[in-house]
Motif scaffolding. Structure first.
Motif, PDB file in Angstrom:
ATOM      1  N   ARG A  10       0.837  -1.207   0.000  1.00 10.16           N
ATOM      2  CA  ARG A  10       0.000   0.000   0.000  1.00 10.16           C
ATOM      3  C   ARG A  10       0.869   1.254   0.000  1.00 10.16           C
ATOM      4  N   GLU A  13       2.346   1.762  -3.531  1.00 12.02           N
ATOM      5  CA  GLU A  13       1.356   2.244  -4.503  1.00 12.02           C
ATOM      6  C   GLU A  13       0.965   3.691  -4.214  1.00 12.02           C
ATOM      7  N   ARG A  14       0.858   4.034  -2.921  1.00 13.23           N
ATOM      8  CA  ARG A  14       0.542   5.416  -2.567  1.00 13.23           C
ATOM      9  C   ARG A  14       1.673   6.351  -3.002  1.00 13.23           C
ATOM     10  N   THR A  17       1.659   7.030  -6.671  1.00 18.89           N
ATOM     11  CA  THR A  17       0.630   8.002  -7.031  1.00 18.89           C
ATOM     12  C   THR A  17       1.009   9.415  -6.596  1.00 18.89           C
ATOM     13  N   GLU A  24      -3.757   5.688  -9.764  1.00 19.88           N
ATOM     14  CA  GLU A  24      -4.128   4.361  -9.288  1.00 19.88           C
ATOM     15  C   GLU A  24      -4.811   3.549 -10.380  1.00 19.88           C
ATOM     16  N   LEU A  27      -2.184   1.869 -12.453  1.00 22.83           N
ATOM     17  CA  LEU A  27      -1.626   0.688 -11.779  1.00 22.83           C
ATOM     18  C   LEU A  27      -2.558  -0.505 -11.917  1.00 22.83           C
ATOM     19  N   GLY A 184       3.349  -6.374  -8.962  1.00 20.18           N
ATOM     20  CA  GLY A 184       4.381  -5.460  -8.482  1.00 20.18           C
ATOM     21  C   GLY A 184       5.508  -6.175  -7.790  1.00 20.18           C
ATOM     22  N   LEU A 209       5.905   0.073 -11.257  1.00 18.64           N
ATOM     23  CA  LEU A 209       6.236   0.909 -10.108  1.00 18.64           C
ATOM     24  C   LEU A 209       7.537   1.647 -10.411  1.00 18.64           C
TER      25      LEU A 209
END
Length: 519
Positions: A10, A13-14, A17, A24, A27, A184, A209
């Protein structure tokens, strides 16, 4: 290969972004498009029927992207919406999938789940992702049961539904995948038992990523792969002699357990140590000389008993300037041994591997006594029962989160912890961890752990750090076990069989390194 917990994923991914401007939705598109490529490799022909099970979260959104891409390739797609309508960005992919010819079925029951799955060439599991809390319930559980009942290949997205991605636990009904397309970075639970049995073949899907994000927020755990182990191999200079490769001391043995330190000593030699001295109660030194003439011995006490006062012989031992010590194999729990463990851990100038009975003795120490004895020079090698005693917890709690428990203990004690078992975990005091994939029942035999303790001590003596020696020792030990299994099968192997395979396992790593260098 790095392994990401749900929280680490998390965060990545945050950051992708917020720091790199990667939306998002992009992704999710990358994940679904990559998984669709994996799905195509499982389908027999264009026009095949595919049943997609989409949950209400992002895992369901990934599944709807897969459905759209496969429909665009000419396959016949049916997507079940299970557990409620898609939420957040997954809703956009529902609209796109429906507009691409995917048949969308909402509010279906178990009978329809089973009928469609049975007539499909492939089933795609997008019900639950890495956010699983507790056992699946309701319609989700019904859909999982339908997937399990079908005989078609199953592609799981990110993790099989019902698997706790951090721990490998399966708290309720779960999907048994043919292939898992993980996004990922791979997830620890795919390699930790019992969850490893649910994953099937694991395919890593690149979701783009950004490199700077991965560098900044790199996860703490890595899979113990051949490439990683190869990079840990200590050098063997052609001008080296036995002193170059280190002197290991093994402290152990007692009545009925005299073979344990001999196995450990031979494990150290087979891992590449130059010299090994075994300290054990008299007259067991005679057995060591008879069965393993390569070992030097120091006999202490008499009648198979350790002396009450260890100071005199310990001074003689340390005067030999060992490069590493392993204490505990077959040592017993007699009078004075708690003091021996304390004195050796506090006085030794070299790294110490604490194994077997020494771990049991250590578990009786207070928290303050443990803190005084342990530190960066120490490697602990407990099996789950010994780990439970060290932490004063139930074995079930240790097994429920092997990675988390090992990392917590290593961090608290500032030491290296090797939590043995299927999916052995090596955790360093600084926070890094390594996970050895797979399980091998050929290693489930008395004395196997003694060989491992000796091998780790042998690698410490050759100059590796505690975490490096532990990780490489675990890899070589498991590889030797794989070679024994290939030769003898899963049952009937003994610890001594591992000894001859340790050099071969190390040579295989060295040979592959030479080939990579073009030599």
């Amino acid at each position: 290969m790095y392994l990401a917990t749900a929280a680490e994923m998390r965060r990545l991914e945050r950051a992708a972004t917020e720091e790199a401007g990667l939306a998002e939705l992009i992704l999710m598109e990358n994940a679904g498009a990559g998984a669709a490529q994996v799905a195509r490799s499982l389908l027999p022909a264009v026009g095949s029927r595919v049943a997609v099970f989409a949950g209400p979260g992002n895992n369901g959104g990934d599944a709807l992207v897969v459905a759209r891409h496969l429909a665009g390739s000419g396959h016949q797609l049916t997507a079940f919406l299970v557990g409620g309508p898609p939420r957040g960005i997954a809703r956009q992919n529902l609209v796109a999938a429906a507009g691409s010819g995917v048949e969308i079925i909402d509010a279906a029951g178990p009978g329809q789940f089973e009928q469609v799955a049975a007539n499909a060439a492939l089933v795609v599991d997008g019900l639950l992702g890495t956010g699983l809390q507790g056992a699946p319930r309701g319609a989700i559980a019904d859909a999982i049961a339908a997937i399990r009942a079908c005989r078609q290949p199953v592609l799981a997205l990110d993790v099989p539904s019902g698997l706790q991605s951090d721990t490998g636990q399966l708290p309720g009904v779960w999907v048994r995948a043919t292939v898992t397309a993980t996004f990922g970075l791979a997830k620890p639970g795919l390699y930790l038992y019992p969850g490893a049995e649910s994953a099937g073949a694991i395919r890593l899907v690149d979701i783009s990523l950004p490199g700077p994000v991965l560098e900044r927020w790199r996860p703490a755990t890595r899979l113990l792969s051949p490439d990683l182990a190869r990079g840990m191999l200590p050098s063997r200079p052609p001008w080296g002699h036995k002193g170059t490769f280190g002197h290991v001391v093994i402290v152990g043995g007692s009545t009925g357990m005299a073979g344990a330190p001999i196995l450990a000593g031979r494990g150290a030699l087979r891992a590449g140590a130059g010299l090994v001295t075994v300290v054990l109660p008299s007259p067991f030194d005679l057995a060591a000389v008879a069965t393993a003439p390569e070992l030097m011995t120091i006999a202490v006490g008499s009648g198979g008993q350790w002396p009450a006062d260890s100071r005199e012989w310990l001074d003689r031992l340390l005067d030999r300037h060992p490069a590493a010590i392993a204490i505990g194999p077959g040592m017993g729990h007699g009078p004075g041994l708690a003091n021996l463990v304390t004195v050796l851990l506090t006085r030794s100038p070299c790294p110490v591997v604490v194994d077997a009975d020494a771990l049991t003795i250590l578990s009786g120490f207070t928290s303050r006594e443990k803190e005084a004895c342990l530190g960066p020079r120490v490697v602990l090698t407990p099996h789950p029962g010994e780990m439970a005693r060290l932490l004063d917890r139930e074995v079930a709690l240790i097994q429920a989160d092997r990675l988390g428990q090992a990392r917590e203990a290593a961090r608290n004690w500032r030491t290296t912890v090797v939590l043995k078992g299927a999916g052995t975990v090596v955790a360093a005091g600084e926070g890094d961890a390594w996970l050895d994939p797979g399980g091998n029942p050929a290693l489930a035999t008395a004395g196997s752990g003694d060989v491992l303790a000796g091998a780790i001590a042998g690698l410490l003596a050759q100059g590796l750090s505690g975490p490096q020696a532990a990780a490489l020792g675990v890899y070589l030990h498991r590889s030797a076990g794989d070679r024994v299994r290939a030769r003898l099968g899963e049952a009937g192997a003994i610890a001594g069989d591992l000894l001859g395979e340790l050099p071969a396992a190390r040579a295989a790593l060295s040979l592959s390194a030479d080939c990579a260098d073009g030599r």
